[in-house]
Design an enzyme around this catalytic site. Structure first.
Site, PDB file in Angstrom:
ATOM      1  N   SER A   1      14.668 -18.706  15.252  1.00 19.04           N
ATOM      2  CA  SER A   1      14.924 -18.651  13.819  1.00 19.04           C
ATOM      3  C   SER A   1      15.323 -20.031  13.278  1.00 19.04           C
ATOM      4  CB  SER A   1      15.984 -17.581  13.540  1.00 19.04           C
ATOM      5  OG  SER A   1      16.003 -17.204  12.189  1.00 19.04           O
TER       6      SER A   1
ATOM      7  N   HIS B   1      12.127  -9.375  13.322  1.00 17.00           N
ATOM      8  CA  HIS B   1      12.796 -10.667  13.478  1.00 17.00           C
ATOM      9  C   HIS B   1      13.760 -10.588  14.652  1.00 17.00           C
ATOM     10  CE1 HIS B   1      13.938 -14.662  12.149  1.00 17.00           C
ATOM     11  NE2 HIS B   1      15.214 -14.329  12.323  1.00 17.00           N
TER      12      HIS B   1
ATOM     13  N   ASP C   1       7.275 -10.090  10.733  1.00 19.80           N
ATOM     14  CA  ASP C   1       8.642 -10.603  10.651  1.00 19.80           C
ATOM     15  C   ASP C   1       9.107 -10.614   9.194  1.00 19.80           C
ATOM     16  OD1 ASP C   1      10.984 -12.241  10.609  1.00 19.80           O
ATOM     17  OD2 ASP C   1      10.330 -13.216  12.457  1.00 19.80           O
TER      18      ASP C   1
END
Length: 432
Positions: free
Chosen positions: A222, A379, A350
């Site tokens: 991320s 995610h 995502d």
């Protein structure tokens, strides 16, 4: 390669255990040559190359080096020949998968030793090493740096699972907890951001100086992935790392911000804002009487990540506006400058790192990059594969196979004698 003793098989939710804390000032940089072509095919290797492998059609794969680079890696990544099959009842919805993985994925029990690294601006980051590894692993063991996502740290399940897998293969692993994250101390009125690479540079320099005989690699998730890819692009030819992996990278922060305020995504936005506020309030006295454009009340009570960035982050790092900060901190612009092997894994569904933000064309044009897009995964979810539903995410064995593929090539010196143009010529000859 020496093997580390097995980790405890126990998986449960419990506080992280730390032993012995050090406060170190950054060590001077020590230059170490690194290899650039873990993705590439040497002329010696092509003679024995078996028939061309094919990835499963459920996966989107883009290899910057063309078919030759793709084939070389696919031979090492056996998982990609099988279909991506999300776990029933969980993987059918991206939000369910994201939330399930966050709350219910098992947490491996690992004893860690914390080292606090003082940065040049008197800030501090926390490096968490596996306790006892200096006794069990030789100094030349490959070393993996892990970069968690926004507000994340060494206590997060996805970080722990990757740590456990790498250590079981004889790798030395360190988790880089950014300022304020993972209970890392904050000693100056500055946190970290998508744009700031100073701490990343100092961590890599420090680790490289401590283990000069080891090949260094990094995995980021991320926001950690965004920082990692930006670091690779800016360091380019002087990078200490021999390879890297980016997971769930938002890439284009402007696009990610647009989607962050839509529908159910507001839940994630508020949750992350709440986590940022908690970190901020622990260290609020450092920001007392801050003048200028700072809006401390807005940051302290932020209802969205954008609010926090408006009140604090963009001002701390010298941006005129939040949009200016996002547009100039996106790692999508760095892909074209990456000069070491980079694997990017994304999920098409995502909710936080939108698929349309992936810089596919730049990845396709860069011979050092490989992209894998799974049809599901959410995610930081990827509740699929042999570890599903409570174990390691589907990505972990793929990441480890990729890194070991690179380490074998670097250790044998396959890449050091072949520059980019020569490698490209070999690939063209091999693919006909």
């Amino acid at each position: 390669m020496a093997r580390a003793p097995p980790l405890s098989p126990l998986y449960h939710l419990r506080p992280i255990a730390f032993v012995r804390t050090q406060l170190l000032f950054p060590s001077p940089i020590r230059t170490k040559p690194h290899s650039i072509s873990g993705l590439h095919v040497s002329s010696a290797a092509t003679d024995a190359m078996p028939s061309r492998p094919e990835h499963h059609p459920s996966l989107e794969i883009i290899a910057g080096g063309g078919d030759g680079a793709r084939d070389s890696v696919l031979l090492a990544l056996k998982t990609l020949t099988r279909p991506y099959t999300p776990f029933p009842m969980i993987g059918w919805n991206r939000h369910m998968e994201t939330i399930f993985a966050s709350f219910f994925r098992s947490l491996p029990d690992v004893r860690l030793r914390r080292e606090c690294l003082r940065t040049r601006d008197n800030g501090c980051v926390a490096l968490d090493w596996v306790s006892g590894d200096d006794r069990h692993l030789p100094p030349e063991s490959p070393l993996l740096i892990l970069l968690p996502g926004l507000t994340g740290g060494s206590g997060d399940s996805y970080v722990r699972h990757m740590l456990v897998r790498a250590r079981s293969k004889g790798w030395r692993v360190v988790v880089f907890n950014s300022r304020g994250c993972g209970d890392s101390p904050v000693t100056t009125p500055q946190f970290y951001s998508a744009s700031f690479l100073g701490d990343m540079r100092e961590v890599v320099e420090h680790v490289a100086a401590r283990y000069p005989k080891a090949n260094l690699y990094a995995v980021g998730w991320s926001l950690g992935a965004n920082i990692l890819v930006r670091y690779l692009g800016q360091e380019s030819h002087s990078c200490h790392l021999s390879g890297a992996v980016s997971l769930c990278n938002p890439f284009n922060l402007v696009v990610a911000d647009e989607d962050f305020h839509k529908g159910f995504n507001n839940v994630y936005d508020k949750a992350l804002a709440s986590s940022l506020c908690k970190i901020f309030k622990k260290h609020a006295l450092l920001f007392e009487d801050m003048g200028g454009e700072y809006n401390i009340p807005l940051a302290a009570n932020a209802k969205s990540v954008r609010d926090f960035d408006e009140g604090l982050t963009r001002v701390s790092f010298g941006f005129k506006s939040v949009d200016d900060y996002y547009s100039n901190s996106s790692s999508s612009d760095s892909i074209k400058h990456v000069r070491i092997p980079l694997l990017c894994i994304q999920a098409a569904n995502d909710p936080i790192a939108p698929s349309r933000g992936i810089p596919r064309e730049d990845i396709k044009e860069n011979p050092n990059c490989l992209l894998i897009v799974t049809p599901q995964g959410g995610h930081l979810g990827w509740v699929a594969g042999v570890g599903a539903p409570l174990g390691a995410p589907w990505t972990d064995p793929v990441v480890m196979d990729f890194l070991e593929h690179l380490e074998r090539g670097v250790s044998k010196g396959l890449a050091s004698s072949v520059d980019l143009q020569q490698t490209s010529d070999v690939q063209k000859a091999f693919t006909g």
